[in-house]
Design a protein around this motif. Structure first.
Motif, PDB file in Angstrom:
ATOM      1  N   LEU B  82     -23.515  -1.263 -79.883  1.00 29.89           N
ATOM      2  CA  LEU B  82     -23.924  -0.350 -80.950  1.00 29.89           C
ATOM      3  C   LEU B  82     -25.189  -0.854 -81.627  1.00 29.89           C
ATOM      4  CD1 LEU B  82     -20.466   0.581 -82.491  1.00 29.89           C
ATOM      5  CD2 LEU B  82     -22.127   2.162 -81.511  1.00 29.89           C
ATOM      6  N   ALA B  83     -25.200  -2.135 -81.925  1.00 26.23           N
ATOM      7  CA  ALA B  83     -26.366  -2.708 -82.593  1.00 26.23           C
ATOM      8  C   ALA B  83     -27.613  -2.493 -81.745  1.00 26.23           C
ATOM      9  CB  ALA B  83     -26.143  -4.187 -82.865  1.00 26.23           C
ATOM     10  N   LYS B  84     -27.472  -2.722 -80.436  1.00 22.29           N
ATOM     11  CA  LYS B  84     -28.636  -2.574 -79.573  1.00 22.29           C
ATOM     12  C   LYS B  84     -29.112  -1.115 -79.577  1.00 22.29           C
ATOM     13  CE  LYS B  84     -27.852  -5.416 -76.225  1.00 22.29           C
ATOM     14  NZ  LYS B  84     -27.298  -5.845 -74.937  1.00 22.29           N
ATOM     15  N   PRO B  90     -26.737  -7.567 -85.085  1.00 28.63           N
ATOM     16  CA  PRO B  90     -25.276  -7.568 -85.028  1.00 28.63           C
ATOM     17  C   PRO B  90     -24.652  -7.741 -86.409  1.00 28.63           C
ATOM     18  CG  PRO B  90     -26.176  -8.928 -83.287  1.00 28.63           C
ATOM     19  CD  PRO B  90     -27.339  -8.516 -84.139  1.00 28.63           C
ATOM     20  N   ALA B  91     -25.293  -8.536 -87.246  1.00 30.69           N
ATOM     21  CA  ALA B  91     -24.748  -8.754 -88.582  1.00 30.69           C
ATOM     22  C   ALA B  91     -24.651  -7.444 -89.358  1.00 30.69           C
ATOM     23  CB  ALA B  91     -25.619  -9.749 -89.337  1.00 30.69           C
ATOM     24  N   ALA B  92     -25.704  -6.673 -89.306  1.00 30.16           N
ATOM     25  CA  ALA B  92     -25.696  -5.395 -90.013  1.00 30.16           C
ATOM     26  C   ALA B  92     -24.611  -4.486 -89.444  1.00 30.16           C
ATOM     27  CB  ALA B  92     -27.056  -4.722 -89.901  1.00 30.16           C
ATOM     28  N   MET B  93     -24.448  -4.550 -88.136  1.00 36.68           N
ATOM     29  CA  MET B  93     -23.451  -3.716 -87.480  1.00 36.68           C
ATOM     30  C   MET B  93     -22.054  -4.066 -87.978  1.00 36.68           C
ATOM     31  SD  MET B  93     -24.062  -1.265 -85.574  1.00 36.68           S
ATOM     32  CE  MET B  93     -22.641  -0.224 -85.837  1.00 36.68           C
ATOM     33  N   THR B  94     -21.782  -5.338 -88.091  1.00 37.79           N
ATOM     34  CA  THR B  94     -20.477  -5.763 -88.598  1.00 37.79           C
ATOM     35  C   THR B  94     -20.176  -5.083 -89.933  1.00 37.79           C
ATOM     36  OG1 THR B  94     -20.581  -7.923 -87.526  1.00 37.79           O
ATOM     37  CG2 THR B  94     -19.167  -7.749 -89.454  1.00 37.79           C
ATOM     38  N   HIS B  95     -21.146  -5.072 -90.809  1.00 40.29           N
ATOM     39  CA  HIS B  95     -20.902  -4.511 -92.135  1.00 40.29           C
ATOM     40  C   HIS B  95     -20.731  -3.002 -92.079  1.00 40.29           C
ATOM     41  CE1 HIS B  95     -21.474  -8.403 -93.655  1.00 40.29           C
ATOM     42  NE2 HIS B  95     -22.781  -8.450 -93.498  1.00 40.29           N
ATOM     43  N   ALA B 170     -42.860  -0.017 -70.885  1.00 40.64           N
ATOM     44  CA  ALA B 170     -43.590  -1.180 -71.377  1.00 40.64           C
ATOM     45  C   ALA B 170     -42.672  -2.149 -72.107  1.00 40.64           C
ATOM     46  CB  ALA B 170     -44.722  -0.734 -72.309  1.00 40.64           C
ATOM     47  N   GLN B 171     -41.866  -1.646 -73.019  1.00 42.04           N
ATOM     48  CA  GLN B 171     -40.917  -2.530 -73.725  1.00 42.04           C
ATOM     49  C   GLN B 171     -39.507  -2.177 -73.298  1.00 42.04           C
ATOM     50  OE1 GLN B 171     -40.751  -0.425 -77.671  1.00 42.04           O
ATOM     51  NE2 GLN B 171     -42.668  -1.497 -78.023  1.00 42.04           N
ATOM     52  N   PRO B 172     -39.104  -2.641 -72.117  1.00 43.02           N
ATOM     53  CA  PRO B 172     -37.889  -2.165 -71.457  1.00 43.02           C
ATOM     54  C   PRO B 172     -36.700  -1.958 -72.385  1.00 43.02           C
ATOM     55  CG  PRO B 172     -38.929  -3.819 -70.125  1.00 43.02           C
ATOM     56  CD  PRO B 172     -39.703  -3.748 -71.404  1.00 43.02           C
ATOM     57  N   ASP B 173     -36.211  -3.000 -73.053  1.00 45.79           N
ATOM     58  CA  ASP B 173     -35.071  -2.768 -73.915  1.00 45.79           C
ATOM     59  C   ASP B 173     -35.297  -3.430 -75.257  1.00 45.79           C
ATOM     60  OD1 ASP B 173     -31.620  -3.007 -74.099  1.00 45.79           O
ATOM     61  OD2 ASP B 173     -32.730  -1.204 -73.607  1.00 45.79           O
ATOM     62  N   SER B 174     -35.093  -4.723 -75.295  1.00 47.16           N
ATOM     63  CA  SER B 174     -35.456  -5.502 -76.473  1.00 47.16           C
ATOM     64  C   SER B 174     -34.872  -4.925 -77.744  1.00 47.16           C
ATOM     65  CB  SER B 174     -36.972  -5.546 -76.611  1.00 47.16           C
ATOM     66  OG  SER B 174     -37.482  -4.309 -77.021  1.00 47.16           O
ATOM     67  N   GLY B 175     -33.864  -5.577 -78.251  1.00 45.17           N
ATOM     68  CA  GLY B 175     -33.266  -5.103 -79.492  1.00 45.17           C
ATOM     69  C   GLY B 175     -34.289  -5.098 -80.597  1.00 45.17           C
ATOM     70  N   GLY B 176     -35.148  -4.102 -80.562  1.00 42.66           N
ATOM     71  CA  GLY B 176     -36.252  -4.062 -81.493  1.00 42.66           C
ATOM     72  C   GLY B 176     -35.786  -3.815 -82.918  1.00 42.66           C
TER      73      GLY B 176
END
Lengths: 182, 182
Positions: B82-84, B90-95, B170-176
């Motif tokens: 979900l975070a990705k 991930p921290a924000a996702m937890t909250h 160009a920026q394949p995935d990268s949890g931006g």
DNA sequence: GTCTTAGTCTTCAACATTGAACTTTAGCTT
DNA sequence: AAGCTAAAGTTCAATGTTGAAGACTAAGAC
């Protein structure tokens, strides 16, 4: 480690297929446009963020510099104006300005002709930062549009402008919420 | 009260003129596209925000619901996935998940087959909320595109998809980073 | 079997944004 | 001129996000 269930982000095509699966009465053409717009913007913001980070700056600061530069000489705006243009609350603006004054990018002074007002003025250091960011941004933007011919660019720009007009006429100004850049 | 200096947000045309004034080597056609994209997205997010608020929800929650629904049956994803997909840490996702579990929109349980993992599962209440939001969103989106003919919509969708492909390759995935919706 | 390494999520402190109160100033009314 | 009202910024407490550190689990090396 083990199998990854529905791990990575879906492609645009997968996303549209998923929409059709989960929500029948949906025009796929509309959804393609909206989804592409959203994803495109997100990717662009990530790219801008990398560039501004390169210059020791955040996108937040870049936005403020942009608003000041675009306001034209003498590059002065009040915190309230800035907040409206950036879609932030005045409170948030106060804090951003605090930091930027600390960095020497802008100055804050009272307007002596109307002492309720405060004037934020772009400094040379801020202007330089903005210029550097612009140079990076234009390279990226030109690269982004590389696959579009001159004619296509004209058509795309015109269509987007038409859409924008429709939204901006509907919600005239309204210091709307929701973070994101220009 | 008094005169307002450079008060309100400039129109798109004014903004482009300002760019040309402040930064000569700039392709106005490129800038029109980029600026319109940014402004359009911001306005759309404001509109979505109003709609989700109507349903007693935030855009943040809506994003999570959307990711879960689009993942397809059985509507389960890990916090990391979900975070990705949302471009959060991930921290924000937890909250966020904490709150949504509290609201009964999703459940959180450990994956018994691999106890490092956690599974977030969409609940009926969450699915209903998403459906209501979708109904509002589609009305807005259809209205937004009203001025475009069928053919124009096809062209626009195709062009945006082409741009998107360029960035995503160009920026394949990268949890931006960088907030914004899809 | 034990150790090491890597992956997943959570916790924690620092920072950013919000909404609401508060302060100061300007303009209007009487 | 005194008082009211509105406008502009700031301050403050509450909330959300981040980045780094920590806890737990799984998989591979030896």
């Amino acid at each position: 480690m083990a199998d990854t269930p529905g791990a990575s982000e879906p492609t645009l095509e997968e996303q549209i297929a998923a929409y059709q699966r989960e929500f029948q009465d949906l025009d796929p053409q509309v959804e393609q446009i909206v989804s592409a717009l959203g994803r495109l913007n997100r990717r662009m913001n990530v790219a801008y963020g990398r560039q501004t980070a390169t210059l020791g700056m955040s996108n937040a600061e870049w936005e403020v510099l942009k608003a000041l530069v675009l306001s034209g000489a003498p590059y002065r705006l009040g915190p309230g104006d800035l907040a409206k243009r950036l879609g932030l609350t005045p409170a948030a603006m106060t804090h951003r300005i605090d930091r930027m004054v600390g960095d020497g990018l802008v100055t804050r002074e009272r307007d002596e002709s109307n002492r309720v007002r405060v004037i934020i003025e772009l400094q040379d250091a801020g202007r330089q930062k903005w210029l550097e960011a612009m140079r990076l941004a234009t390279v990226f933007e030109e690269d982004l549009l590389q696959d579009l011919s001159q004619d296509e660019r004209g058509v795309l720009g015109e269509m987007l402008t038409r859409l924008l007009r429709r939204v901006e006429d509907a919600q005239p100004d309204s210091g709307g919420r929701l973070t994101d850049l220009e």
